[in-house]
Design a protein around this motif. Structure first.
Motif, mmCIF file in Angstrom:
data_model
loop_
_atom_site.group_PDB
_atom_site.id
_atom_site.type_symbol
_atom_site.label_atom_id
_atom_site.label_comp_id
_atom_site.label_asym_id
_atom_site.label_seq_id
_atom_site.Cartn_x
_atom_site.Cartn_y
_atom_site.Cartn_z
ATOM 1 N N ARG A 98 0.870 -1.183 0.000
ATOM 2 C CA ARG A 98 0.000 0.000 0.000
ATOM 3 C C ARG A 98 0.901 1.225 0.000
ATOM 4 N N HIS A 99 0.490 2.288 -0.684
ATOM 5 C CA HIS A 99 1.318 3.492 -0.739
ATOM 6 C C HIS A 99 0.462 4.755 -0.689
ATOM 7 N N VAL A 100 1.100 5.851 -0.343
ATOM 8 C CA VAL A 100 0.547 7.191 -0.489
ATOM 9 C C VAL A 100 1.673 8.076 -1.003
ATOM 10 N N VAL A 101 1.295 9.156 -1.651
ATOM 11 C CA VAL A 101 2.273 10.109 -2.181
ATOM 12 C C VAL A 101 2.157 11.387 -1.373
ATOM 13 N N THR A 102 3.300 11.873 -0.878
ATOM 14 C CA THR A 102 3.312 13.120 -0.123
ATOM 15 C C THR A 102 4.677 13.783 -0.249
ATOM 16 N N ASP A 103 4.680 15.079 -0.468
ATOM 17 C CA ASP A 103 5.924 15.861 -0.519
ATOM 18 C C ASP A 103 6.993 15.249 -1.419
ATOM 19 N N ASP A 104 6.625 14.883 -2.636
ATOM 20 C CA ASP A 104 7.552 14.297 -3.610
ATOM 21 C C ASP A 104 8.161 12.974 -3.148
ATOM 22 N N SER A 105 7.539 12.327 -2.174
ATOM 23 C CA SER A 105 7.994 11.030 -1.689
ATOM 24 C C SER A 105 6.867 10.021 -1.815
ATOM 25 N N VAL A 106 7.254 8.755 -1.875
ATOM 26 C CA VAL A 106 6.302 7.657 -1.864
ATOM 27 C C VAL A 106 6.457 6.981 -0.506
ATOM 28 N N LEU A 107 5.385 7.007 0.279
ATOM 29 C CA LEU A 107 5.385 6.321 1.563
ATOM 30 C C LEU A 107 4.744 4.965 1.335
ATOM 31 N N ILE A 108 5.421 3.919 1.755
ATOM 32 C CA ILE A 108 4.975 2.554 1.473
ATOM 33 C C ILE A 108 4.742 1.835 2.796
ATOM 34 N N ARG A 109 3.602 1.148 2.891
ATOM 35 C CA ARG A 109 3.304 0.326 4.064
ATOM 36 C C ARG A 109 3.238 -1.127 3.618
ATOM 37 N N THR A 110 3.974 -1.964 4.315
ATOM 38 C CA THR A 110 3.971 -3.385 4.005
ATOM 39 C C THR A 110 4.018 -4.168 5.304
ATOM 40 N N ASP A 111 3.871 -5.462 5.220
ATOM 41 C CA ASP A 111 3.806 -6.258 6.445
ATOM 42 C C ASP A 111 5.163 -6.778 6.901
ATOM 43 N N ARG A 112 6.201 -6.547 6.155
ATOM 44 C CA ARG A 112 7.541 -6.987 6.542
ATOM 45 C C ARG A 112 8.556 -5.948 6.118
ATOM 46 N N SER A 113 9.671 -5.920 6.817
ATOM 47 C CA SER A 113 10.702 -4.942 6.465
ATOM 48 C C SER A 113 11.476 -5.371 5.229
ATOM 49 N N TRP A 114 11.554 -6.683 4.983
ATOM 50 C CA TRP A 114 12.263 -7.231 3.833
ATOM 51 C C TRP A 114 13.724 -6.805 3.793
ATOM 52 N N GLY A 115 14.196 -6.129 4.823
ATOM 53 C CA GLY A 115 15.593 -5.704 4.860
ATOM 54 C C GLY A 115 15.918 -4.638 3.831
ATOM 55 N N VAL A 116 14.961 -3.790 3.493
ATOM 56 C CA VAL A 116 15.185 -2.815 2.423
ATOM 57 C C VAL A 116 15.769 -1.499 2.909
ATOM 58 N N ASP A 117 15.814 -1.259 4.214
ATOM 59 C CA ASP A 117 16.294 0.023 4.712
ATOM 60 C C ASP A 117 17.701 0.297 4.184
#
Length: 122
Positions: free
Chosen positions: A34-53
């Motif tokens: 799931r995502h939302v767009v705000t301030d030229d950024s894409v905020l993404i919500r997911t159920d796992r971190s997947w180690g993407v940080d």
């Protein structure tokens, strides 16, 4: 961000879900999110971190009926959303990608974007 990037973000803002492309164990993996767009950024919500940080990821969403798809590349950063940012995602759990009460939030500040006109692909 230039006009074309803002136009791509505006299209992304029209849909609620997309696909987060990342690697797991050096292999490609696609996670619905799931995502939302705000301030030229894409905020993404997911159920796992997947180690993407801190890693480079791609995010893609589309509206096949309208005939477009957009893709973004950038570095993902895990973050703790404010109450206002959480509210942007809404509380509707129908068709949510997370099965657990907790979510992981990732901010993507796109460095590269691409828009596909699907009508020209047919």
């Amino acid at each position: 961000m230039e006009f074309e990037g803002r136009a791509a973000l505006a299209l992304l803002g029209r849909v609620r879900y997309g696909r987060l492309a990342l690697t797991r164990g050096a292999l490609p993996y696609i996670a619905v999110a799931r995502h939302v767009v705000t301030d030229d950024s894409v905020l993404i919500r997911t159920d796992r971190s997947w180690g993407v940080d801190g890693t480079v990821v791609a995010y893609q969403a589309d509206d096949l009926e309208a005939g477009w798809a957009v893709q973004f590349l950038g570095t993902a950063r895990a973050f703790h959303p404010s109450t206002a940012q959480q509210a942007l995602f809404g509380t509707d759990r129908q068709n949510d990608t997370s099965r657990e009460p907790g979510h992981v939030y990732v901010r993507l500040d796109p460095r590269v974007h691409h828009r596909n006109d699907l009508a020209s692909a047919w």
